[in-house]
Design a protein around this motif. Sequence first.
Motif, mmCIF file in Angstrom:
data_model
loop_
_atom_site.group_PDB
_atom_site.id
_atom_site.type_symbol
_atom_site.label_atom_id
_atom_site.label_comp_id
_atom_site.label_asym_id
_atom_site.label_seq_id
_atom_site.Cartn_x
_atom_site.Cartn_y
_atom_site.Cartn_z
ATOM 1 N N UNK A 60 0.831 -1.216 0.000
ATOM 2 C CA UNK A 60 0.000 0.000 0.000
ATOM 3 C C UNK A 60 0.859 1.257 0.000
ATOM 4 N N UNK A 61 1.936 1.227 0.736
ATOM 5 C CA UNK A 61 2.787 2.403 0.891
ATOM 6 C C UNK A 61 3.706 2.630 -0.314
ATOM 7 N N UNK A 62 4.206 1.566 -0.927
ATOM 8 C CA UNK A 62 5.255 1.694 -1.933
ATOM 9 C C UNK A 62 4.823 1.552 -3.389
ATOM 10 N N UNK A 63 3.588 1.148 -3.627
ATOM 11 C CA UNK A 63 3.133 0.962 -5.001
ATOM 12 C C UNK A 63 1.955 1.878 -5.311
ATOM 13 N N UNK A 64 2.004 2.489 -6.486
ATOM 14 C CA UNK A 64 0.875 3.295 -6.944
ATOM 15 C C UNK A 64 -0.260 2.398 -7.419
ATOM 16 N N UNK A 65 0.091 1.261 -8.010
ATOM 17 C CA UNK A 65 -0.907 0.307 -8.490
ATOM 18 C C UNK A 65 -0.308 -1.092 -8.519
ATOM 19 N N UNK A 66 -1.197 -2.086 -8.547
ATOM 20 C CA UNK A 66 -0.799 -3.492 -8.596
ATOM 21 C C UNK A 66 -1.572 -4.147 -9.739
ATOM 22 N N UNK A 67 -0.866 -4.830 -10.626
ATOM 23 C CA UNK A 67 -1.497 -5.517 -11.747
ATOM 24 C C UNK A 67 -2.070 -6.850 -11.279
ATOM 25 N N UNK A 68 -3.366 -7.030 -11.481
ATOM 26 C CA UNK A 68 -4.035 -8.291 -11.179
ATOM 27 C C UNK A 68 -4.153 -9.056 -12.500
ATOM 28 N N UNK A 69 -3.403 -10.128 -12.645
ATOM 29 C CA UNK A 69 -3.439 -10.933 -13.867
ATOM 30 C C UNK A 69 -4.666 -11.844 -13.779
ATOM 31 N N UNK A 70 -5.578 -11.666 -14.726
ATOM 32 C CA UNK A 70 -6.861 -12.376 -14.647
ATOM 33 C C UNK A 70 -6.983 -13.470 -15.702
ATOM 34 N N UNK A 71 -5.913 -14.215 -15.891
ATOM 35 C CA UNK A 71 -5.943 -15.301 -16.869
ATOM 36 C C UNK A 71 -4.891 -16.346 -16.524
ATOM 37 N N UNK A 72 -4.802 -17.374 -17.334
ATOM 38 C CA UNK A 72 -3.959 -18.562 -17.122
ATOM 39 C C UNK A 72 -4.524 -19.467 -16.028
ATOM 40 N N UNK A 73 -5.830 -19.412 -15.793
ATOM 41 C CA UNK A 73 -6.435 -20.240 -14.745
ATOM 42 C C UNK A 73 -6.493 -21.717 -15.134
ATOM 43 N N UNK A 74 -6.818 -21.992 -16.386
ATOM 44 C CA UNK A 74 -6.912 -23.377 -16.873
ATOM 45 C C UNK A 74 -6.249 -23.443 -18.243
ATOM 46 N N UNK A 75 -5.378 -24.435 -18.430
ATOM 47 C CA UNK A 75 -4.639 -24.575 -19.681
ATOM 48 C C UNK A 75 -4.766 -26.003 -20.204
ATOM 49 N N UNK A 76 -4.883 -26.174 -21.518
ATOM 50 C CA UNK A 76 -5.050 -27.522 -22.073
ATOM 51 C C UNK A 76 -3.824 -28.420 -21.907
ATOM 52 N N UNK A 77 -2.678 -27.837 -21.626
ATOM 53 C CA UNK A 77 -1.479 -28.648 -21.387
ATOM 54 C C UNK A 77 -1.400 -29.135 -19.944
ATOM 55 N N UNK A 78 -2.257 -28.604 -19.082
ATOM 56 C CA UNK A 78 -2.185 -28.920 -17.655
ATOM 57 C C UNK A 78 -3.368 -29.739 -17.141
ATOM 58 N N UNK A 79 -4.485 -29.745 -17.875
ATOM 59 C CA UNK A 79 -5.698 -30.394 -17.373
ATOM 60 C C UNK A 79 -6.357 -31.221 -18.473
ATOM 61 N N UNK A 80 -7.078 -32.242 -18.080
ATOM 62 C CA UNK A 80 -7.762 -33.091 -19.054
ATOM 63 C C UNK A 80 -9.257 -32.761 -19.146
ATOM 64 N N UNK A 81 -9.573 -31.495 -18.944
ATOM 65 C CA UNK A 81 -10.933 -30.989 -19.106
ATOM 66 C C UNK A 81 -10.844 -29.538 -19.565
ATOM 67 N N UNK A 82 -11.892 -29.072 -20.230
ATOM 68 C CA UNK A 82 -11.898 -27.684 -20.680
ATOM 69 C C UNK A 82 -12.128 -26.768 -19.489
ATOM 70 N N UNK A 83 -11.533 -25.601 -19.547
ATOM 71 C CA UNK A 83 -11.696 -24.642 -18.463
ATOM 72 C C UNK A 83 -11.709 -23.232 -19.001
ATOM 73 N N UNK A 84 -12.193 -22.326 -18.188
ATOM 74 C CA UNK A 84 -12.212 -20.907 -18.553
ATOM 75 C C UNK A 84 -10.897 -20.294 -18.084
ATOM 76 N N UNK A 85 -9.984 -20.054 -19.007
ATOM 77 C CA UNK A 85 -8.650 -19.587 -18.613
ATOM 78 C C UNK A 85 -8.669 -18.166 -18.062
ATOM 79 N N UNK A 86 -9.787 -17.459 -18.226
ATOM 80 C CA UNK A 86 -9.878 -16.086 -17.714
ATOM 81 C C UNK A 86 -11.243 -15.830 -17.073
#
Length: 177
Positions: free
Chosen positions: A5-31
């Motif tokens: 809070x004290x040292x950063x003006x903003x923080x980037x929230x990455x809202x993707x890479x949640x599910x990847x076809x190379x990591x899971x054997x089911x479809x997922x919403x990556x974002x």
Amino acid sequence: MESIRRNFDWVLIVSFFYHLPTMENFTGAHSALYDPSSNVSTDYGIKEWISRGLPAKKMVLGLPYHGYAWTLLDPSANEIGSPATGPAVTLEGSMFYKFIKSYMQCDGEKVVYNSTYVTNYGINGSVRIGYDDVEAIRTKGFVWEGERASGLQSIVIKEKDQRLKWLKFLTVFMAID
């Protein structure tokens, strides 16, 4: 958290890479903005950051301009969570937005907007491509604005050649306030 809070003006929230076809054997919403069956979603992450003391006004939401293609085990089962055998179209299933749109126009894919997860996907036979299109981005922007956050950030990936090698990342900020 106080240091952030004290040292950063903003923080980037990455809202993707949640599910990847190379990591899971089911479809997922990556974002996924929301996920009713788990805490793997942007909404959950934002609320967790806020509960730990990060002010929403310091958050900038990172949005993807890419998606992932899965090979469906059964083409008739193509919703989120359907069994898959791995990536489709490219080696890792990763496809940038421009290629997704081109692929869907050429092959006549059916495009679906999933309002539960706030994401889009296209289907063509045994290929399912999950990505964010206009409806999803617009909805995420409205929700984000409602959180009184700082802004949206999108990453544009430029292709080097037709084999989808990435040349560079260009960051673009779009202020909401």
